[in-house]
Write an enzyme that holds these catalytic residues in place. Structure first.
Site, PDB file in Angstrom:
ATOM      1  N   ILE A  74      10.356 -44.622  28.175  1.00  0.00           N
ATOM      2  CA  ILE A  74       9.299 -45.122  27.296  1.00  0.00           C
ATOM      3  C   ILE A  74       8.058 -45.550  28.085  1.00  0.00           C
ATOM      4  O   ILE A  74       6.955 -45.621  27.537  1.00  0.00           O
ATOM      5  CB  ILE A  74       9.845 -46.297  26.436  1.00  0.00           C
ATOM      6  CG1 ILE A  74       9.046 -46.453  25.155  1.00  0.00           C
ATOM      7  CG2 ILE A  74       9.899 -47.589  27.229  1.00  0.00           C
ATOM      8  CD1 ILE A  74       9.713 -47.376  24.139  1.00  0.00           C
ATOM      9  N   ARG A  76      13.328 -39.183  27.487  1.00  0.00           N
ATOM     10  CA  ARG A  76      12.142 -39.574  28.252  1.00  0.00           C
ATOM     11  C   ARG A  76      12.011 -41.096  28.298  1.00  0.00           C
ATOM     12  O   ARG A  76      12.234 -41.779  27.294  1.00  0.00           O
ATOM     13  CB  ARG A  76      10.882 -38.949  27.644  1.00  0.00           C
ATOM     14  CG  ARG A  76      10.902 -37.447  27.788  1.00  0.00           C
ATOM     15  CD  ARG A  76       9.589 -36.779  27.455  1.00  0.00           C
ATOM     16  NE  ARG A  76       9.800 -35.333  27.408  1.00  0.00           N
ATOM     17  CZ  ARG A  76       9.869 -34.538  28.473  1.00  0.00           C
ATOM     18  NH1 ARG A  76       9.689 -35.050  29.673  1.00  0.00           N
ATOM     19  NH2 ARG A  76      10.112 -33.242  28.341  1.00  0.00           N
ATOM     20  N   ASN A  94      19.387 -47.749  39.655  1.00  0.00           N
ATOM     21  CA  ASN A  94      19.213 -49.129  40.092  1.00  0.00           C
ATOM     22  C   ASN A  94      20.435 -49.975  39.723  1.00  0.00           C
ATOM     23  O   ASN A  94      21.065 -49.732  38.693  1.00  0.00           O
ATOM     24  CB  ASN A  94      17.965 -49.736  39.442  1.00  0.00           C
ATOM     25  CG  ASN A  94      16.702 -49.011  39.856  1.00  0.00           C
ATOM     26  OD1 ASN A  94      16.598 -48.536  40.979  1.00  0.00           O
ATOM     27  ND2 ASN A  94      15.736 -48.907  38.943  1.00  0.00           N
ATOM     28  N   HIS A 123      21.989 -45.707  34.211  1.00  0.00           N
ATOM     29  CA  HIS A 123      21.073 -44.610  33.935  1.00  0.00           C
ATOM     30  C   HIS A 123      20.532 -44.077  35.245  1.00  0.00           C
ATOM     31  O   HIS A 123      20.240 -44.844  36.170  1.00  0.00           O
ATOM     32  CB  HIS A 123      19.928 -45.054  33.026  1.00  0.00           C
ATOM     33  CG  HIS A 123      19.317 -46.358  33.413  1.00  0.00           C
ATOM     34  ND1 HIS A 123      19.890 -47.576  33.102  1.00  0.00           N
ATOM     35  CD2 HIS A 123      18.194 -46.638  34.118  1.00  0.00           C
ATOM     36  CE1 HIS A 123      19.145 -48.542  33.587  1.00  0.00           C
ATOM     37  NE2 HIS A 123      18.110 -48.007  34.219  1.00  0.00           N
ATOM     38  N   MET A 124      20.394 -42.773  35.288  1.00  0.00           N
ATOM     39  CA  MET A 124      19.771 -42.124  36.435  1.00  0.00           C
ATOM     40  C   MET A 124      18.324 -41.810  36.060  1.00  0.00           C
ATOM     41  O   MET A 124      18.072 -41.119  35.071  1.00  0.00           O
ATOM     42  CB  MET A 124      20.522 -40.833  36.769  1.00  0.00           C
ATOM     43  CG  MET A 124      19.946 -40.067  37.930  1.00  0.00           C
ATOM     44  SD  MET A 124      20.935 -38.613  38.263  1.00  0.00           S
ATOM     45  CE  MET A 124      22.397 -39.390  38.935  1.00  0.00           C
TER      46      MET A 124
HETATM   47  P1  5GP Z   1      15.898 -49.947  35.102  1.00  0.00           P
HETATM   48  O1  5GP Z   1      14.785 -50.889  35.444  1.00  0.00           O
HETATM   49  O2  5GP Z   1      17.035 -50.663  34.395  1.00  0.00           O
HETATM   50  O3  5GP Z   1      16.372 -49.105  36.250  1.00  0.00           O
HETATM   51  O4  5GP Z   1      15.278 -48.902  34.087  1.00  0.00           O
HETATM   52  C1  5GP Z   1      15.217 -49.107  32.711  1.00  0.00           C
HETATM   53  C2  5GP Z   1      14.257 -48.098  32.169  1.00  0.00           C
HETATM   54  O5  5GP Z   1      14.416 -48.028  30.770  1.00  0.00           O
HETATM   55  C3  5GP Z   1      12.788 -48.442  32.435  1.00  0.00           C
HETATM   56  O6  5GP Z   1      12.173 -47.401  33.189  1.00  0.00           O
HETATM   57  C4  5GP Z   1      12.202 -48.601  31.042  1.00  0.00           C
HETATM   58  O7  5GP Z   1      10.880 -48.117  30.946  1.00  0.00           O
HETATM   59  C5  5GP Z   1      13.162 -47.817  30.185  1.00  0.00           C
HETATM   60  N1  5GP Z   1      13.258 -48.293  28.820  1.00  0.00           N
HETATM   61  C6  5GP Z   1      13.382 -49.579  28.415  1.00  0.00           C
HETATM   62  N2  5GP Z   1      13.471 -49.651  27.070  1.00  0.00           N
HETATM   63  C7  5GP Z   1      13.417 -48.352  26.628  1.00  0.00           C
HETATM   64  C8  5GP Z   1      13.463 -47.779  25.313  1.00  0.00           C
HETATM   65  O8  5GP Z   1      13.597 -48.442  24.281  1.00  0.00           O
HETATM   66  N3  5GP Z   1      13.360 -46.421  25.231  1.00  0.00           N
HETATM   67  C9  5GP Z   1      13.237 -45.634  26.365  1.00  0.00           C
HETATM   68  N4  5GP Z   1      13.135 -44.313  26.163  1.00  0.00           N
HETATM   69  N5  5GP Z   1      13.194 -46.161  27.604  1.00  0.00           N
HETATM   70  C10 5GP Z   1      13.282 -47.502  27.729  1.00  0.00           C
END
Ligand code: 5GP
Ligand code: ZN
Length: 114
Positions: free
Chosen positions: A31, A29, A87, A100-101
């Site tokens: 965060i 999930r 992204n 990540h998806m």
């Molecule tokens: P991006 O912006 O790279 O597409 O998405 C990164 C995602 O990782 C964000 O939605 C952010 O909330 C999530 N995220 C960042 N740090 C953590 C973490 O320590 N644990 C979890 N579960 N999600 C994280």
């Protein structure tokens, strides 16, 4: 990679609310959820951005899509729908450089995205 946040989650060095894992894929999930369901599905192997994907990653990528649809349906979003998105780099809004998806569901999502 030792300094990668999501590799640390894969290795268990940082806790996460894990919803699924197998040899290749981990789902947990987000965060900071942006929808009632917001999960991240990642390959366990470190890949920095979608630009770094190779032919060798095709099966794992397919698994991410298949598992995302299974998790979405399990969460009850199959009929109403949901969104998967990956992204890439700054214009794409990527902030964690381990691909990540995102799986988002449980509310109507606007289009186009911001
Ligand atoms: P991006 O912006 O790279 O597409 O998405 C990164 C995602 O990782 C964000 O939605 C952010 O909330 C999530 N995220 C960042 N740090 C953590 C973490 O320590 N644990 C979890 N579960 N999600 C994280
Ligand atoms: Zn990583």
């Amino acid at each position: 990679m030792t300094d990668c946040l999501f590799c640390k989650i894969v290795n268990g060095d940082i806790p996460a609310d894990i919803v699924y894992q197998d040899d290749d894929v981990l789902a947990f999930r987000d965060i900071s959820p942006q929808a009632p369901t917001h999960m991240l599905l990642i390959p366990k192997r470190h890949i920095s951005t979608p630009n770094d994907l190779t032919e060798a990653d095709v099966v794992t990528l397919g698994k991410l899509h298949l598992k995302a649809s299974e998790l979405a349906k399990e969460a009850g979003h199959g009929e109403q729908g949901y969104r998967t998105v990956m992204n890439c780099n700054s214009d794409g809004g990527q902030t964690v450089f381990h691909i990540h998806m995102h799986l988002l569901g449980g509310r109507a999502l606007s289009w186009p995205p911001g």
